[in-house]
Design a protein around this motif. Structure first.
Motif, short mmCIF file in Angstrom:
data_model
loop_
_atom_site.label_atom_id
_atom_site.label_comp_id
_atom_site.label_asym_id
_atom_site.label_seq_id
_atom_site.Cartn_x
_atom_site.Cartn_y
_atom_site.Cartn_z
N ASP A 1 -64.01 46.69 -12.97
CA ASP A 1 -62.79 46.26 -13.91
C ASP A 1 -61.49 46.95 -13.44
O ASP A 1 -60.95 47.45 -14.35
N GLN B 1 -58.03 48.27 -13.34
CA GLN B 1 -56.84 48.51 -14.00
C GLN B 1 -55.64 48.30 -13.04
O GLN B 1 -54.55 48.17 -13.93
N MET C 1 -58.46 41.07 -14.95
CA MET C 1 -58.52 41.86 -15.49
C MET C 1 -58.16 42.90 -16.85
O MET C 1 -57.40 41.62 -17.63
N ALA C 2 -59.38 43.26 -17.68
CA ALA C 2 -59.37 43.41 -18.95
C ALA C 2 -58.98 45.06 -19.07
O ALA C 2 -59.07 45.94 -18.68
N PHE C 3 -57.96 44.82 -20.03
CA PHE C 3 -57.74 46.65 -20.47
C PHE C 3 -58.77 47.66 -20.39
O PHE C 3 -59.03 47.33 -22.30
N ILE C 4 -59.43 48.94 -20.22
CA ILE C 4 -59.88 48.72 -20.98
C ILE C 4 -59.53 50.03 -21.19
O ILE C 4 -58.43 51.63 -20.48
N SER C 5 -59.42 50.79 -22.43
CA SER C 5 -58.87 51.69 -23.10
C SER C 5 -59.65 52.89 -23.53
O SER C 5 -60.59 52.76 -23.33
N THR C 6 -59.25 54.24 -22.94
CA THR C 6 -60.01 55.52 -23.09
C THR C 6 -60.26 55.61 -24.51
O THR C 6 -61.04 56.55 -25.05
N GLY C 7 -58.94 55.25 -25.57
CA GLY C 7 -59.13 55.91 -27.23
C GLY C 7 -57.96 56.12 -27.61
O GLY C 7 -58.06 55.94 -28.48
N TYR C 8 -57.02 56.59 -26.29
CA TYR C 8 -55.74 55.85 -27.47
C TYR C 8 -55.18 55.49 -27.55
O TYR C 8 -55.28 53.78 -27.14
#
Lengths: 437, 381
Positions: free
Chosen positions: A39, A41, B1-8
């Motif tokens: 996906d 970014q 697109m879906a925002f993928i967070s790392t954990g931040y």
């Protein structure tokens, strides 16, 4: 089907040298195919839009990138450079296209594991295009958007245990030649001091507090493969004090033609039989060598360690054992007052962990330059403006003839008042008693 | 697109934050044979162009295959490099300062197989992916900058002209038949991010028109005193101009004092300087960084201007090739281009190359220029 026709750039796909256009096209194709089902970014077609806007520059003969805006990661003042294009409607994939500098390991050795991890981050969160490497030495990620910056930083620090490099008015990412890892000429461990000083000066690297940029570079010998004395404000260049070590039997082997001179560097042309007199002894810049047909001798006191004889007969001649480095200060590219080469400040210094003696010199220079330097003035320019003598004073280094090519050719000497007996306060009345007006 | 967070967590930027850790330590990445023989190498030999062997005190050897490449590359390309390094080099690879890639092999047989493999790899457009060379008395890879690919101040492109010059000099990359190494570099403006001021052949993008002034935006986009202070020749001064019946703060440029450095544009984006007719490339020659035989020296301008001729820059490539050929035919063994120029005299350089000597090539910048004028009756006709 490519998104944009690029007839001009397409002409850069022919010819033998690796084509960046073909490479970017293969990246565009890979992203379109998306074999890993990512996906993405940032826009999937960023590489295509990049080719599109560069094609436009090839037509216009003008760049289409704007000044950087202020972008970065929390708590750092460097490492990210904002970049926007000036035709965002037509090329939305590169409308925001920021640069991230990733601090490279000293000597630029990698494991493929490390590189693959980098690629995975940049695949998901960036354009997939990078510089290996930027001019200062960083791995440079070319093209991502603001919301990805913290995420990329998080992945780099948490998963890869690796930090960003420098940008702006701070310590720039230090760089070293490969040094002792694979070179017989290295006079000290360039990679280690590069690593250690990078660690010790993390605050200076990430948080701009200087008048302008400041670069360290570490060359293991006077051959200067990482160009320290031309490209760094603080150049540490390996050297030695004692005799060049000579293996007389191997010298004879070179003379007899058993070994190729200069490690085979001239093998592509017939330069005739190796002639030690003509190719080594006569080319010595100080004529400190002698070959009597049987024995090579070097008058060490006259040797300036230019490396020519060692480069030419690497199996017979070796650097001495009393090793260290020379420190040259103030090199820079031409903007704004013209290019400057590093000037020799310290002829010889030992280079041993934890490098305190060298760090002391660095910190004295910084203290002075942060106090006296003008906005956007490199330390080399400060030296010119305020004199080499001032640099000696602040670094507490004694004046030595090695520091100049020649003494001054004018008598316009600035004496300090305390250098002159009686000082500068004089009595005109007393003077007049001796001399009528 | 879906925002993928790392954990931040942007609300709590310090939570779990890791910073100021620097790069990974170099020794994590070294091949075993290098770790074992670190600091104990005794000599090296260039077996053939692009292939080196280094020999340690222990008798251990490491074989290096050096290949050229565009410094701007993609992850697809880097992954291919990784596949190659996994197959032949135990998962190790390095880059040189001049953006060459070095594959490191523990034995000669793997090195030979690797070379055979590299020769077969081509991009779809037909160019080599991994040309072997860049060693000894030849042309190595070019140091260069970003150009139209990613920079806001360039006077020319970088990757394009570099590709064209390296295509032209390709046989000198894959051979070692020049008198000495020839280092070629390109900086797309006189900022010289690539620091090409000490190259045997330095190609430098130059502007030739003073900046335009966008009075409407100057005061809003710029700190005017910074733009004024940025000018090395004091050509920029603050002024008020009449715009749509209103007095606005702006700058004025004394045009005959401008040397087109673009430093003001770096400080103030209301002063754009790029121009398709004004911009182009100057050629500098004779610089070097090595201390070998002679001291390091700056490159000198021998061609004041070549227009930008995308996509193949024919005048530039022809001129560079010509300079290399004349040097190759006339210099002594071990003599760098600058050393050759100094031995024969610059007047002879212009005679031999046929390059035109123009008034643009006489230094008139600052007092140091005096030192390049001839204060002697010694010269060659």
């Amino acid at each position: 089907m490519a998104k944009f026709q690029t007839p001009l750039l397409d002409q850069l796909e022919s010819g033998p040298w690796p084509s960046f256009v073909s490479d970017i096209k293969q990246e565009a194709a890979a992203r379109a195919k998306n074999p890993k089902g990512l996906d993405y970014q940032i826009p999937v077609d960023a590489p295509e839009d990049l080719l599109g806007i560069v094609e436009l520059s090839y037509r216009d003969k003008e760049t289409h990138w704007k000044h950087g805006g202020i972008v970065g990661v929390f708590g750092y003042g460097g490492g990210v450079i904002g970049r926007y294009c000036d035709r965002p409607e037509e090329y939305p994939g590169v409308a925001h296209f920021h640069t991230i500098r990733v601090n490279q390991p000293a000597g630029k050795y990698y494991t493929t594991d490390f590189l693959r991890q980098l690629c995975d981050i940049w695949d998901l969160r960036g354009s997939g295009i990078l510089n290996m490497h930027g001019s200062t030495g960083d791995i440079v990620f070319l093209g991502t958007q603001t919301p990805q910056l913290e995420e990329i930083f998080w992945e780099l620090t948490h998963k890869m245990n690796n930090d960003l490099g420098g940008s702006g008015s701070n310590l720039r990412t230090p760089a070293a030649c490969l040094g002792q890892s694979r070179c017989e000429f290295a006079c000290y461990n360039t990679q280690d001091i590069c690593y250690q000083l990078t660690q010790d000066y993390q605050d200076e690297l990430h948080r701009p507090a200087f008048p302008y940029k400041f670069k360290f570079k570490f060359d293991g010998c006077p051959n200067g493969c990482v160009c320290a004395m031309a490209r760094s404000d603080f150049a540490v260049i390996g050297t030695w004090k004692d005799d060049i070590k000579i293996d007389q039997e191997k010298v004879k082997a070179y003379v007899a033609g058993e070994f190729k001179p200069n490690a085979g560097a001239h093998a592509g042309r017939d330069w005739g039989k190796f002639d030690i007199q003509k190719e080594v002894v006569d080319l010595c810049p100080t004529h400190c060598m002698n070959w009597d047909g049987n024995k090579l001798s070097i008058k060490t006191a006259d040797c300036v360690r230019c490396m020519h004889c060692i480069n030419t007969m690497p199996r017979a001649l070796h650097i001495g054992d009393e090793r260290g480095a020379s420190i040259l200060v103030g090199a820079k590219a031409p903007v704004v007052e013209g290019a400057q080469m590093g000037s020799l400040l310290i002829p010889f210094i030992e280079v041993k962990p934890p490098y305190d003696e060298i760090k002391e010199v660095i910190e004295k220079i910084w203290d002075w330059w942060m106090e006296e330097g003008k906005n956007r003035e490199r330390v080399g320019e400060t030296m010119k403006r305020l004199s080499f003598q001032t640099l000696l004073e602040v670094t507490e280094v004694p004046a030595q003839p090695q520091q100049v090519r020649a003494p001054r050719a004018n008598p316009f000497i600035f004496f300090k008042e305390d250098e002159v007996p009686g000082g500068w306060t004089r009595d005109i009345t007393e003077f007049r008693k001796r001399h009528q007006r | 697109m879906a925002f993928i967070s790392t954990g931040y967590n942007p609300q709590k930027p310090m939570e779990g934050r890791i910073s100021d850790i620097g790069p990974r330590k170099y020794d994590e990445f070294l091949p075993e044979v290098i770790k074992k023989n670190f600091g104990k190498w005794v000599y090296h030999e260039i077996l053939r162009p692009g292939v080196l062997v280094h020999v340690a005190e222990s008798g251990d050897k490491i074989y290096t295959v050096r290949v050229g490449g565009a410094r701007t590359m993609t992850i697809t390309h880097v992954r291919e490099i990784c596949d190659i390094a996994d197959k032949y080099c135990g998962g190790h690879v390095r880059w040189t300062t001049r953006s060459n890639i070095e594959f490191l092999c523990a034995d000669e047989a793997s090195m030979e197989k690797l070379c055979e493999d590299l020769k077969t790899r081509k991009f779809d457009g037909g160019s080599c992916k991994f040309p072997i060379g860049g060693t000894g008395a030849g042309v190595s890879n070019m140091i260069h900058t970003q150009g139209w690919l990613h920079c806001h101040t360039p006077a020319t492109d970088s990757s394009g002209p570099v590709k064209c010059v390296m295509d032209t000099l390709f046989d000198e990359f894959t051979n070692m038949r020049l008198p000495a190494p020839v280092r070629v570099s390109l900086a797309c403006c006189i900022n010289m991010c690539g620091a090409v001021h000490c190259s045997d052949i330095g190609l430098v993008g130059i502007h030739r028109k003073p900046p335009m002034i966008d009075h409407q935006w100057a005061d809003q986009l710029c700190e005017i005193p910074l733009a004024v202070a940025a000018c090395p020749t004091a050509a920029v001064r603050p002024t008020k101009v009449e715009l749509n019946g209103e007095k606005v703060n702006s700058v004025a440029v004394k045009q005959d004092r401008c040397m087109y450095c673009g430093n003001c544009y770096t400080m103030c984006q209301a002063m754009p300087i790029a121009d398709s007719e004004g911009d182009g490339i100057a050629i500098m020659v004779g610089g070097k960084v090595s201390n070998r035989i002679s001291m390091p020296k700056f490159s000198k301008v021998v061609v004041s201007y070549i227009p930008n001729e995308p996509p193949r820059w024919p005048t530039l490539t022809k001129t560079v090739k010509h300079i290399v050929e004349v040097y190759a035919a006339n210099a002594n063994k071990y003599e760098r281009l600058g050393d050759w120029c100094e031995r024969i005299g610059w007047e002879s350089f212009f005679k031999l190359t046929g390059l035109e000597f123009t008034h643009h090539l006489i230094d008139d910048f600052r007092e140091a220029s005096y030192n390049t004028w001839r204060q002697s009756t010694q010269f060659k006709f």
